[in-house]
Design a protein around this motif. Structure first.
Motif, PDB file in Angstrom:
ATOM      1  N   LYS A 468      48.331  -0.039  82.616  1.00  0.00           N
ATOM      2  CA  LYS A 468      48.139  -1.481  82.767  1.00  0.00           C
ATOM      3  C   LYS A 468      47.054  -2.079  81.872  1.00  0.00           C
ATOM      4  O   LYS A 468      47.199  -3.209  81.402  1.00  0.00           O
ATOM      5  CB  LYS A 468      47.865  -1.812  84.241  1.00  0.00           C
ATOM      6  N   PRO A 469      45.946  -1.371  81.592  1.00  0.00           N
ATOM      7  CA  PRO A 469      44.956  -1.964  80.678  1.00  0.00           C
ATOM      8  C   PRO A 469      45.534  -2.323  79.307  1.00  0.00           C
ATOM      9  O   PRO A 469      45.056  -3.270  78.669  1.00  0.00           O
ATOM     10  CB  PRO A 469      43.892  -0.867  80.564  1.00  0.00           C
ATOM     11  N   TYR A 472      47.070  -5.725  79.832  1.00  0.00           N
ATOM     12  CA  TYR A 472      46.027  -6.736  79.951  1.00  0.00           C
ATOM     13  C   TYR A 472      45.395  -7.029  78.596  1.00  0.00           C
ATOM     14  O   TYR A 472      45.085  -8.178  78.278  1.00  0.00           O
ATOM     15  CB  TYR A 472      44.971  -6.285  80.954  1.00  0.00           C
ATOM     16  N   PRO A 483      39.030 -12.162  81.858  1.00  0.00           N
ATOM     17  CA  PRO A 483      39.075 -11.484  83.157  1.00  0.00           C
ATOM     18  C   PRO A 483      38.917 -12.427  84.339  1.00  0.00           C
ATOM     19  O   PRO A 483      39.338 -12.103  85.455  1.00  0.00           O
ATOM     20  CB  PRO A 483      37.905 -10.498  83.075  1.00  0.00           C
ATOM     21  N   LEU A 520      42.237 -11.971  86.945  1.00  0.00           N
ATOM     22  CA  LEU A 520      42.720 -10.754  86.283  1.00  0.00           C
ATOM     23  C   LEU A 520      41.883  -9.548  86.689  1.00  0.00           C
ATOM     24  O   LEU A 520      42.399  -8.427  86.821  1.00  0.00           O
ATOM     25  CB  LEU A 520      42.687 -10.920  84.762  1.00  0.00           C
ATOM     26  N   LYS A 521      40.578  -9.771  86.897  1.00  0.00           N
ATOM     27  CA  LYS A 521      39.716  -8.659  87.282  1.00  0.00           C
ATOM     28  C   LYS A 521      40.107  -8.123  88.647  1.00  0.00           C
ATOM     29  O   LYS A 521      40.171  -6.894  88.864  1.00  0.00           O
ATOM     30  CB  LYS A 521      38.256  -9.108  87.289  1.00  0.00           C
ATOM     31  N   LEU A 524      43.593  -6.191  88.349  1.00  0.00           N
ATOM     32  CA  LEU A 524      43.544  -4.821  87.836  1.00  0.00           C
ATOM     33  C   LEU A 524      42.822  -3.912  88.821  1.00  0.00           C
ATOM     34  O   LEU A 524      43.210  -2.752  89.005  1.00  0.00           O
ATOM     35  CB  LEU A 524      42.851  -4.778  86.474  1.00  0.00           C
ATOM     36  N   SER A 532      50.943  -7.521  86.518  1.00  0.00           N
ATOM     37  CA  SER A 532      51.265  -6.796  85.288  1.00  0.00           C
ATOM     38  C   SER A 532      52.638  -7.190  84.773  1.00  0.00           C
ATOM     39  O   SER A 532      52.842  -7.337  83.559  1.00  0.00           O
ATOM     40  CB  SER A 532      51.216  -5.280  85.541  1.00  0.00           C
ATOM     41  N   LEU A 535      52.444 -10.632  83.140  1.00  0.00           N
ATOM     42  CA  LEU A 535      51.768 -10.604  81.851  1.00  0.00           C
ATOM     43  C   LEU A 535      52.678 -10.042  80.753  1.00  0.00           C
ATOM     44  O   LEU A 535      52.736 -10.583  79.644  1.00  0.00           O
ATOM     45  CB  LEU A 535      50.484  -9.766  81.947  1.00  0.00           C
ATOM     46  N   ILE A 624      38.053  -5.808  78.388  1.00  0.00           N
ATOM     47  CA  ILE A 624      38.791  -4.744  79.075  1.00  0.00           C
ATOM     48  C   ILE A 624      37.829  -3.816  79.813  1.00  0.00           C
ATOM     49  O   ILE A 624      38.100  -3.371  80.929  1.00  0.00           O
ATOM     50  CB  ILE A 624      39.656  -3.948  78.077  1.00  0.00           C
ATOM     51  N   LEU A 627      36.972  -5.468  82.978  1.00  0.00           N
ATOM     52  CA  LEU A 627      38.087  -5.341  83.908  1.00  0.00           C
ATOM     53  C   LEU A 627      38.084  -3.973  84.575  1.00  0.00           C
ATOM     54  O   LEU A 627      38.285  -3.839  85.785  1.00  0.00           O
ATOM     55  CB  LEU A 627      39.410  -5.553  83.168  1.00  0.00           C
TER      56      LEU A 627
END
Length: 772
Positions: A468-469, A472, A483, A520-521, A524, A532, A535, A624, A627
């Protein structure tokens, strides 16, 4: 009355004296001449080849190639003969003294041949010793070999031995001769030379040998086959005591020391240096495959090929022996506990260890493993038919099997052993410095002797939410998100035809709940699937795949939106490299495991060139990181900051994490709990951990144990605890470097969620109670 001899008689006697005198001197000088010619002819090679000047300069010592860690520890060797070269300065003084006192007391006085000893040996017809000096013994070891029992050949061999000994004395110093002699002697048990023998019999470096241990090795110089401390401890003790007596006679030790040392028992720490045992076994095999390709592309100055088994190369690696040991300890500690629980959960499973597959599918898995086994290959080479081989797989036989409590001798059919080994959870761990690309740790499995498949460099497995990162990062780069931006967690469908979807796709969260508006933070941290999916729908799967490949992932990735949830198979090595890019401010650095390679003379013959390229700008990479910090602050990685990492069961209380420092991380769990991941980062170290069974149909029944936070994260926690305890390693506890003039908002509030603790407790069960 005396009888007076006549003049004629006197003249006759004088004539006889002169005749025999001349005859004696003729025989003497002719004999000397014949002997001189004999040695001259021998030196010319008329009685067999003799070593050339070049041979003496570079004797064929068949040296093992050494694999050396970044902190100077020999991790292992590649060899046909396990031989390592030591300099005289590396030899322990007590061993050198014992050797000279026992084997050649006048070593520093003669020039290769001990005249006094030779005359004594001739006079006693060899009963008082063979009079071979250390130099002569070295000559025999290097260029001559074992002597013949046939007298004429024996005389020729002895002459050649003398000539080579004299040449060696002219070519080398006394200390160099001692070092060479200590390097070439075969001590048995695949150990050639003092260096290998010290490690094999005492698990020590030569410099650490005691007087007693040195005396044992010196005693073996007489006959290592007879005086083998493993097979003949009584004989070895007697021989050792002879060596100690010689040392006392030479005033190297006192009489009291001699008596005390002679009373000591023979104490060994015997361990064969094996390719399948020791430290970093999986890495050493990975490196061996690399070196096989390297020797094809890199030639010696004379155009010939290097031989990694006898050219005495020194391969300097980036692996840190201390960190490697901590990682292997972490795997062993956690996996033993996990395996115990796995056996418990499969106790009543008639199709153990497989879940939710048909009998036909089970048989297909077993048959495939049978046909890919070494046993099948060996029997095929013996021209056995398939029917004969299959029959042998169903016949009970004695075998030694792996358990987490040590090897166990048992009786079972080879077919049952296949199913037994299918139960074992495997692991892969790799650590890398993100700034340099230097790989510090490589643990490819739980035990190389029994499981040779490398789960770091070979095994690509489904990565789950650790993917997933990448989604993102693509979104933040293309959509200018941060984030702290909010997005709706709610029902979402990608309709048929969009992004090549063949039918409507409606992703669901693992708990089947929706949280409404989240940042977003938060998304995740809680690993929310719908976010996800939204996005990747906005940026396209193609864009995510393109960025993933730039991050160093080499796996082929199918262009479909479901990759946002981790339906992608990637190796641990590639995952660590990709996550390292975030820690290295958006710069990808190719993982490297070599520092340099030297030949046996110490000349550098290869140094790799680091490879790197820009992937993301610093602001996005840092976003990132922030996150991923949220994952360990409030998400599935938050147990790293709690009193324990387990479920209350006493088997799991050995993981008191309580980390206070910034940690960026991400857990991952694939479908059906087949794969558990944890990617953990601090500023100067990125570590990836994967855990799962060899077959995806063998797995835990539920997320209680079958999630990345339970399967993989504890290994990371145990490993990092050990690294932080070792202050010499300087593993960072600082914050990740914040870019100047950061243009992306990253400081947003994330409420700390309660850490979910597993509550299923099970009584302890001995692994060996498990039966098929």
């Amino acid at each position: 009355m005396a009888i007076k001899k006549s003049n004629t008689q006197t003249k006759g006697i004088d004539k006889d004296v002169k005749y025999y005198s001349r005859l004696f001197w003729k025989i003497y000088f002719y004999g000397l001449g014949i002997i001189a010619l004999f040695f001259l002819f021998a030196s010319w090679g008329l009685f067999g080849s003799m070593p050339s000047f070049e041979d003496l300069e570079n004797p064929d010592s068949n040296l093992a190639t050494e694999i050396i860690s970044s902190d100077g520890v020999v991790l292992g060797k590649y060899f046909k003969q396990n031989r390592s070269a030591l300099k005289y300065s590396d030899l322990p003084k007590n061993l050198v003294q014992a050797l000279i006192a026992t084997e050649d007391a006048r070593f520093y006085e003669h020039s290769g041949i001990d005249g006094r000893g030779t005359l004594r040996a001739i006079a006693s017809l060899g009963t008082s010793g063979g009079a071979s000096t250390l130099t002569q013994q070295l000559a025999k070891q290097l260029f001559h070999g074992e002597g013949s029992k046939f007298l004429p050949f024996r005389i020729i061999q002895k002459a050649k031995e003398w000539i080579i000994a004299i040449r060696l004395e002219r070519q080398y110093t006394k200390n160099e001769i001692i070092a060479m002699y200590c390097n070439v002697y075969d001590f048995g048990n695949y150990s050639v030379g003092v260096s290998s023998a010290a490690k094999t019999y005492f698990s020590k470096e030569p410099k650490d040998l005691t007087i007693d241990e040195s005396a044992i090795l010196v005693g073996m110089f007489k006959n290592s086959g007879l005086y083998n401390p493993v097979k003949n401890p009584v004989g070895v003790k007697n021989r050792r005591n002879v060596v100690l007596l010689q040392m006392e006679k030479a005033n190297l030790i006192t009489e009291d020391q001699k008596v005390q040392l002679q009373s000591l028992p023979i104490t060994l720490k015997f361990k064969l240096e094996s390719h399948r045992e020791g430290t970093a076994t999986y890495f050493r095999e990975y490196l061996r495959d690399y070196m096989k390709k390297w020797v094809e592309e890199n030639k010696k100055p004379d155009g010939t090929d290097y031989d990694i088994y006898k050219d005495g190369l020194k391969i300097y690696t980036t692996i840190d022996s201390r960190m490697q040991a901590y990682a292997e300890e972490a795997v062993a500690a956690h996996m033993a506990n996990m395996q115990e629980e796995f056996f418990i959960q499969n106790k009543d499973n008639k199709n153990a260890p497989f879940i939710n597959i048909s009998e036909a599918e089970t048989q297909r898995i077993i048959n495939q493993s049978m046909k890919s086994s070494s046993r099948w290959a060996i029997l095929k080479d013996q021209d056995k038919s398939d029917e004969e081989i299959i029959k042998s797989f169903n016949e009970k036989t004695k075998m030694t099997v792996f358990t987490w409590k040590g090897e166990r001798d048992t009786i079972m059919t080879p077919m049952d052993s296949i199913r037994y080994y299918k139960h074992f959870l495997q692991a892969g761990v790799m650590s890398m410095e993100p700034q340099t690309g230097n790989i510090k740790v490589w643990v490819g499995g739980i035990n190389y002797k029994y499981f040779q498949y490398d789960h770091v460099g070979q095994g690509a497995r489904q990565v789950g939410s650790t993917f997933k990162p990448f989604v993102y990062a693509t979104a933040i780069e293309q959509l200018n998100m941060s984030p702290c931006d909010s997005i709706l967690d709610g029902p979402f469908i990608i309709r048929k035809g969009r992004h090549h979807v063949t039918e409507d796709w409606e992703p669901r969260n693992s708990d089947n709940n929706y949280r409404g508006m989240v940042t977003l933070k938060q998304a995740l941290a809680y690993s929310i699937n719908t976010v996800s999916a939204k996005l990747i729908d906005k940026v396209s799967p193609e864009a995510v795949i393109e960025l993933t490949h730039k991050l160093g992932v080499k796996s082929e990735i199918v262009t479909q939106p479901s990759i946002a949830l981790g339906a992608v198979e990637i190796t641990v090595e590639d995952m660590v490299a990709a996550f390292s890019t975030f820690a290295n401010q958006g710069v990808y650095t190719k993982p490297q495991f070599l520092s340099k390679i030297e030949n046996k003379s110490g000349e550098v013959i290869y140094e790799p060139i680091p490879e790197s390229h820009d992937v993301l700008n610093k602001d996005i990479a840092f976003a990132i990181i922030k996150l991923l910090e949220g994952v360990t602050e409030s998400g599935s990685g938050a147990r790293l900051r709690t009193q324990g990492g387990g479920n209350g069961d006493k088997r799991w209380t050995g993981y008191p994490y309580m980390f206070k420092n910034p940690i960026a991380g991400k857990t991952g769990t694939s479908q059906n709990q087949s794969d558990g991941w944890f990617m953990g980062m601090v500023p100067n170290l990125v570590t990836g951990v994967w855990v799962g069974c060899e077959d995806r149909s063998a797995h835990f029944k539920s997320l209680t144990y079958g999630q990345g936070a339970a399967m993989a994260l504890p290994i990371w926690g145990y490993f990092m605890n050990k690294c932080y305890e070792d202050k010499a390693l300087t593993i960072s506890k600082e914050s990740f470097e914040r870019p100047k003039n950061l243009s992306i908002k990253v400081d947003c509030y994330v409420p700390r969620a309660a850490v979910v603790q597993d509550t299923t407790a099970s009584p302890e069960q001995d692994t060996e109670e498990f039966s098929l």
